[in-house]
Scaffold this active site. Structure first.
Site, PDB file in Angstrom:
ATOM      1  N   HIS A 371       0.805  -1.052   0.098  1.00 38.98           N
ATOM      2  CA  HIS A 371       0.105  -0.069   0.018  1.00 38.98           C
ATOM      3  C   HIS A 371       0.952   1.141   0.127  1.00 38.98           C
ATOM      4  CE1 HIS A 371      -3.895  -1.934   0.836  1.00 38.98           C
ATOM      5  NE2 HIS A 371      -3.187  -2.900   1.559  1.00 38.98           N
ATOM      6  N   LYS A 562      -8.188  13.882   4.676  1.00 42.68           N
ATOM      7  CA  LYS A 562      -7.351  12.728   4.505  1.00 42.68           C
ATOM      8  C   LYS A 562      -6.464  12.984   5.497  1.00 42.68           C
ATOM      9  CE  LYS A 562      -6.388  14.284   0.036  1.00 42.68           C
ATOM     10  NZ  LYS A 562      -6.416  13.013  -0.667  1.00 42.68           N
ATOM     11  N   ARG A 563      -5.544  11.952   5.969  1.00 43.42           N
ATOM     12  CA  ARG A 563      -4.364  12.076   6.830  1.00 43.42           C
ATOM     13  C   ARG A 563      -3.429  13.303   6.547  1.00 43.42           C
ATOM     14  NH1 ARG A 563      -3.728   8.152  11.085  1.00 43.42           N
ATOM     15  NH2 ARG A 563      -2.106   9.259  11.601  1.00 43.42           N
ATOM     16  N   LYS A 568       0.745  14.497   1.015  1.00 47.77           N
ATOM     17  CA  LYS A 568      -0.614  14.782   0.567  1.00 47.77           C
ATOM     18  C   LYS A 568      -0.586  16.222   0.119  1.00 47.77           C
ATOM     19  CE  LYS A 568      -2.353  10.933   2.962  1.00 47.77           C
ATOM     20  NZ  LYS A 568      -3.185   9.964   1.929  1.00 47.77           N
ATOM     21  N   THR A 670      -8.610   6.635  -1.888  1.00 49.11           N
ATOM     22  CA  THR A 670      -9.877   5.843  -2.156  1.00 49.11           C
ATOM     23  C   THR A 670     -11.003   7.077  -1.774  1.00 49.11           C
ATOM     24  OG1 THR A 670      -9.600   4.917   0.197  1.00 49.11           O
ATOM     25  CG2 THR A 670      -9.381   3.669  -1.558  1.00 49.11           C
ATOM     26  N   LYS A 674     -14.679   8.257  -3.613  1.00 51.71           N
ATOM     27  CA  LYS A 674     -16.048   8.548  -3.170  1.00 51.71           C
ATOM     28  C   LYS A 674     -16.718   9.992  -3.623  1.00 51.71           C
ATOM     29  CE  LYS A 674     -13.961   5.885   0.752  1.00 51.71           C
ATOM     30  NZ  LYS A 674     -13.240   6.021   2.076  1.00 51.71           N
TER      31      LYS A 674
HETATM   32  C1  26Q Z   1       3.431   0.216  10.304  1.00 49.69           C
HETATM   33  C2  26Q Z   1       4.399   0.043  11.424  1.00 49.69           C
HETATM   34  C3  26Q Z   1       4.058   0.431  12.730  1.00 49.69           C
HETATM   35  C4  26Q Z   1       3.263   1.426  12.836  1.00 49.69           C
HETATM   36  C5  26Q Z   1       2.152   1.737  11.912  1.00 49.69           C
HETATM   37  C6  26Q Z   1       2.185   1.260  10.550  1.00 49.69           C
HETATM   38  C7  26Q Z   1       1.508   1.586   9.500  1.00 49.69           C
HETATM   39  C8  26Q Z   1       0.185   1.846   9.670  1.00 49.69           C
HETATM   40  C9  26Q Z   1      -0.678   2.323   8.650  1.00 49.69           C
HETATM   41  C10 26Q Z   1       2.008   1.827   8.164  1.00 49.69           C
HETATM   42  C11 26Q Z   1       1.095   2.126   7.376  1.00 49.69           C
HETATM   43  C12 26Q Z   1      -0.355   2.335   7.492  1.00 49.69           C
HETATM   44  C13 26Q Z   1      -1.431   2.945   6.570  1.00 49.69           C
HETATM   45  C14 26Q Z   1      -1.009   2.850   5.114  1.00 49.69           C
HETATM   46  C15 26Q Z   1      -2.155   3.469   4.335  1.00 49.69           C
HETATM   47  O1  26Q Z   1      -3.141   3.793   4.763  1.00 49.69           O
HETATM   48  N1  26Q Z   1      -2.064   3.459   2.991  1.00 49.69           N
HETATM   49  C16 26Q Z   1      -2.878   3.817   2.037  1.00 49.69           C
HETATM   50  O2  26Q Z   1      -3.719   2.609   1.684  1.00 49.69           O
HETATM   51  C17 26Q Z   1      -4.758   3.227   0.614  1.00 49.69           C
HETATM   52  C18 26Q Z   1      -5.300   1.874   0.363  1.00 49.69           C
HETATM   53  O3  26Q Z   1      -4.784   1.017  -0.414  1.00 49.69           O
HETATM   54  C19 26Q Z   1      -4.184   3.866  -0.536  1.00 49.69           C
HETATM   55  O4  26Q Z   1      -5.481   4.300  -1.147  1.00 49.69           O
HETATM   56  C20 26Q Z   1      -3.511   5.190   0.050  1.00 49.69           C
HETATM   57  O5  26Q Z   1      -2.819   5.611  -1.163  1.00 49.69           O
HETATM   58  C21 26Q Z   1      -2.192   4.836   0.923  1.00 49.69           C
HETATM   59  O6  26Q Z   1      -1.620   5.879   1.622  1.00 49.69           O
END
Ligand code: 26Q
Length: 828
Positions: A371, A562-563, A568, A670, A674
């Site tokens: 991702h 978004k975050r 971004k 995503t 929407k």
């Molecule tokens: C990893 C290790 C330790 C702590 C946190 C994490 C961690 C947690 C969540 C790393 C990444 C995430 C989330 C990533 C994320 O949301 N990516 C998004 O995924 C979406 C679905 O595929 C995409 O549409 C977005 O582009 C992408 O940023």
């Protein structure tokens, strides 16, 4: 609320989907739950108690269907999909379950007959289950809904965090985080199943030292994983799959010896430590800080879920070789990638299989979705954490690596650089396991989440792996569920669509193309505008009621939600607002269509610059409000505590969707989808799935601007933000206004770090490179908005061409290309 049985309560009179009912004529479940569950007289029940009573009645209603789904899938011994994810960003379930069950009529007639009852308020009392950070977690929630709708035998596995993503408040423009204790009151959707508890072996134990939990190496112990099941209702209410969330607990309630000797804390410690494992979701969405507790969480998810999957498999099968024919496990990013080692361990140590056979089964059973391309997000775990917690997994990973690298050496004799690049183990400094390498080597499929992302993953991030395993790399463009994001969120627009083309679109979004001719129908355009208008008014009312903020529905609603992250580029949006503001200051008579720029999103608590961006947005908003030149014409509003519910309110009301990441950095996005489904026009870069959205609708119906991903990569060596500052007067003036403390008169200098990243530190995300092109594209947005007919035409075309971005399409592709899974219809 009607508390007497005035009307007939026989559910069979309703057209409400394929439910099984007992022969009882008396179906006043709601009244019973309301009174008996909380021992409260119905007139005095709180909104929360009313919510629980409705939810429990619905659970009663779906129970037999849920059981029948399990029986049917088990009897068919069909191949099952297991979606392993550290995050499921579920949001609220009540209205979605009512709609997917098809019991709106029943709820209206039977449960909501009391004219005194404020049902909107009851709905708002349901906590927004925030067991995720952002896109990855919300995708998992959309995917399990689509799996159920497509009637595919499937289960989601995740963690039952006691605290979800923090609740965000904005104080004096600053983000303040508060704990989200969403389980404070019992959740009516979950079913605890303590009888199905699994044991998780841990190679160390824990003790409390000066208030800090410390691991004691070598002293083996175990945790308990208690399953909590939630129903996932497919549209039409035929298949009801399960989302199983694991809660951590300890075997012993407390040590009686310690308790008797007066050591009360010591007596409770095991339990305290165990429950800490699923206490809280890590609020980071792009950095892997290498925290030990996060490592244990990942191991816990994998260990519990694989034990459960294997037990389920063994109930109907006795040959391990059948595993890949009966089980498909999808890893949502590398977070559950330890599953590679854990499945090998089960097959070797429990199944007694030989290495080659076990390896073949493992690879054919598992698949991996990536991702993100951000290097700081690629997970690495110190080998010593494996040694401490699960040394057998490390042993297996080393052996996987040894055999894998032997193969590499044979193919590329003498190429030591390649061996080092490909190794699952990083040897420089502390030994680390590279989780993405483990995931690619140990699975039969590695997919990205949009075409451009999958291409970059293959060609730029993991080219050596793509060379070794060309057939493993593939793309599955993301999608979102149209039930939640259109049907439920936007009743006005969805009714209009259904009136025009029937309701087939709800489960076949490609049918939306039938709307295309209506883009040229003035009457339809008028009604389309009315639907948008009523969504804007509804949003304004909702916002006033929930936060007290006021917004003017006569302004363009422009949203970036978004975050908060540098890539971004919320900063690009703010810089453009400041450019417009400067133009107004120069010439107050300038004609600019009034706009409200909505921002919403959470910043990781440790991400200082992202938090400062929130402060800048807030201060710009305050300054523009107070200045007569901009007041009422340029509104900047930061909406606190972005979550699923806020998105469901704002997206239908939005007219402009901001998708402006530095090209090559947003894997898919995503939210972009929407907005498109809800008739907003997109201003965006050629990044992620936005590229495919513009392909579907035609670039002439999009506002695309800025550097491409290749241009971004090619200019890395020579890009100079200072050039833009020196040569573009509007860029200079915007930055100077920040520097001159125009937005921070009371806190001079606070935005220094933002100016530093943009000017002194090289502007890694290339805001200044794109600012001029962005401003020009925004000018085109404003110009088009002045022509409502032309605007509406494009908006309708966007909706009509959004069908590809249904998660039903994504899931159908995963099912046929990766999982080999088929629908298993649940009969009547
Ligand atoms: C990893 C290790 C330790 C702590 C946190 C994490 C961690 C947690 C969540 C790393 C990444 C995430 C989330 C990533 C994320 O949301 N990516 C998004 O995924 C979406 C679905 O595929 C995409 O549409 C977005 O582009 C992408 O940023």
């Amino acid at each position: 609320m009607a508390t007497s049985t005035t009307a007939s309560r026989d559910l069979r009179q309703y057209e409400c989907g394929p439910f099984l009912f007992s022969d009882r004529a008396d179906h006043d479940w709601y009244d019973r739950h309301l009174m008996f569950d909380h021992v409260v007289s119905p007139e005095r029940a709180s909104q929360r108690e009313r919510f629980e009573a409705v939810a429990r009645s619905l659970r009663d209603l779906l129970t037999q269907r849920w059981l029948l789904t399990q029986q049917t899938q088990e009897q068919a011994n069909a191949k099952r999909v297991y979606y392993l994810s550290m995050e499921f960003l579920i949001g609220r379930s009540l209205v979605n379950n009512i709609v997917n069950l098809g019991v709106e009529q029943f709820v209206r007639d039977d449960l909501t007959t009391d004219p005194q009852q404020d049902w909107a308020a009851v709905i708002e009392t349901e906590p927004d289950a925030g067991l995720g950070n952002g896109g990855l977690g919300r995708l998992a929630a959309c995917f399990v809904e689509s799996l159920a709708t497509l009637q595919i035998p499937a289960m989601g596995y995740g963690l039952r965090y006691e605290y979800g993503i923090f609740r965000q408040e904005i104080e004096n423009g600053y983000q303040v985080e508060h704990p989200d204790h969403w389980l404070m009151q019992p959740d009516p959707w979950e079913v605890p199943r303590p009888q199905e508890t699994v044991q998780v072996p841990v190679a160390c134990s824990f003790r409390l030292e000066n208030g800090v939990i410390r691991a004691v190496p070598g002293q083996a112990s175990h945790l308990l994983g208690v399953p909590y099941d939630r129903p996932i209702v497919g549209y039409g209410g035929r298949t009801i799959n399960t989302l199983r969330l694991w809660g951590a607990s300890s075997p012993d309630v407390f040590d009686f010896g310690e308790f008797s000797s007066g050591d009360f804390v010591g007596a409770m410690l095991d339990r305290l430590v165990a429950e800490t494992v699923t206490r809280v979701l890590y609020p980071d969405d792009s950095t892997s800080a290498g925290q030990a507790l996060r490592f244990v969480q990942e191991y816990f998810l994998v260990s519990c879920s694989l034990a459960d999957i294997v037990a389920r498999f063994q109930r109907s099968n006795d040959d391990w070789n059948a595993l890949p024919d009966k089980v498909a496990i999808q890893l949502n990013d590398t977070h559950p990638a330890m599953a590679v080692g854990e499945l090998m361990r089960i097959l070797l140590d429990q199944g007694g299989l030989g290495w080659d056979e076990a390896w073949d089964i493992t690879v054919r059973t598992l698949a991996y979705t990536n991702h993100t391309l951000l290097p700081e997000a690629l997970e690495k775990w110190p080998a010593r954490m494996f040694e401490l917690v699960c040394p057998r997994l490390l042993e297996i990973i080393y052996e996987i690596n040894r055999r894998f690298l032997d193969g590499v050496r044979e193919l590329y004799p003498g190429d030591n650089g390649r061996v080092e690049t490909l190794s699952l183990i990083e040897e420089s400094g502390e030994r680390n396991v590279r989780m993405a390498h483990l995931a690619v080597v140990g699975t039969h499929s590695t997919n990205g989440v949009a075409a451009i992302h999958s291409r970059l993953l293959r060609d730029a991030v993991l080219p050596e792996f793509a060379e070794l395993f060309p057939d493993r790399f593939n793309n599955k463009t993301n999608g979102v569920t149209p039930r939640r994001w259109l049907l439920v969120a936007n009743r006005d627009l969805s009714s209009l669509i259904t009136e025009a083309i029937g309701d087939g679109w709800i489960t076949d979004m490609s049918r939306l193309r039938e709307l295309l001719p209506l883009a040229d129908d003035a009457g339809f355009r008028q009604r389309f505008r009315e639907a948008k208008r009523s969504a804007k008014l509804r949003f304004a009312d909702w916002l006033k009621a929930t936060t007290g903020q006021t917004v003017d529905p006569d302004t363009i609603f422009d949203s970036q939600i978004k975050r908060i992250h540098e890539y971004k580029r919320q900063l690009l949006n703010v810089l453009h607002v400041i450019v417009l503001y400067n133009r107004l200051r120069d010439d107050p008579t300038l004609q600019i269509p009034p706009r409200t720029f909505f921002f919403a999103g959470k910043a990781a608590p440790a991400y200082q610059l992202a938090k400062l961006i929130i402060k800048l947005i807030s201060n710009v908003g305050r300054t523009l409000d107070a200045d007569p030149v901009s007041s009422g014409r340029l509104n900047v509003t930061f909406l606190p505590n972005y979550n699923v519910s806020l998105a469901m309110q704002l997206i239908p009301a939005s007219e402009v969707s901001e998708q402006i990441s530095t090209a090559g950095y947003e894997a898919s996005g995503t939210g972009n989808m929407k907005f498109m489904m809800n008739g907003a026009l997109t201003i965006g870069t050629r990044d992620g799935a936005t590229i495919e959205m513009a392909e579907e609708a035609g670039e002439e119906n999009f506002f695309l601007f800025g550097l491409t991903a290749d241009e971004v990569a090619d200019s890395r060596g020579w890009y100079s933000p200072g050039w833009h500052y020196d040569h573009e007067p509007e860029t200079k003036r915007a930055l100077d206004l920040i520097r001159d403390n125009h937005f921070s008169p009371d806190e001079p200098g606070i935005f220094g770090p933002i100016l530093d990243t943009l000017l002194a530190r090289g502007d890694y995300y290339m805001h200044l490179a794109d600012l001029t092109a962005y401003s020009q594209a925004q000018q085109q947005v404003s110009a088009l908005y002045a022509d409502p007919e032309a605007w509406t035409r494009k908006a309708i075309i966007n909706v009509a061409c959004s069908g590809k971005f249904s998660s039903d399409r994504s899931i159908a592709e995963y099912a046929s290309d990766i999982w080999g899974a088929e629908p298993c219809p649940v009969g009547d």
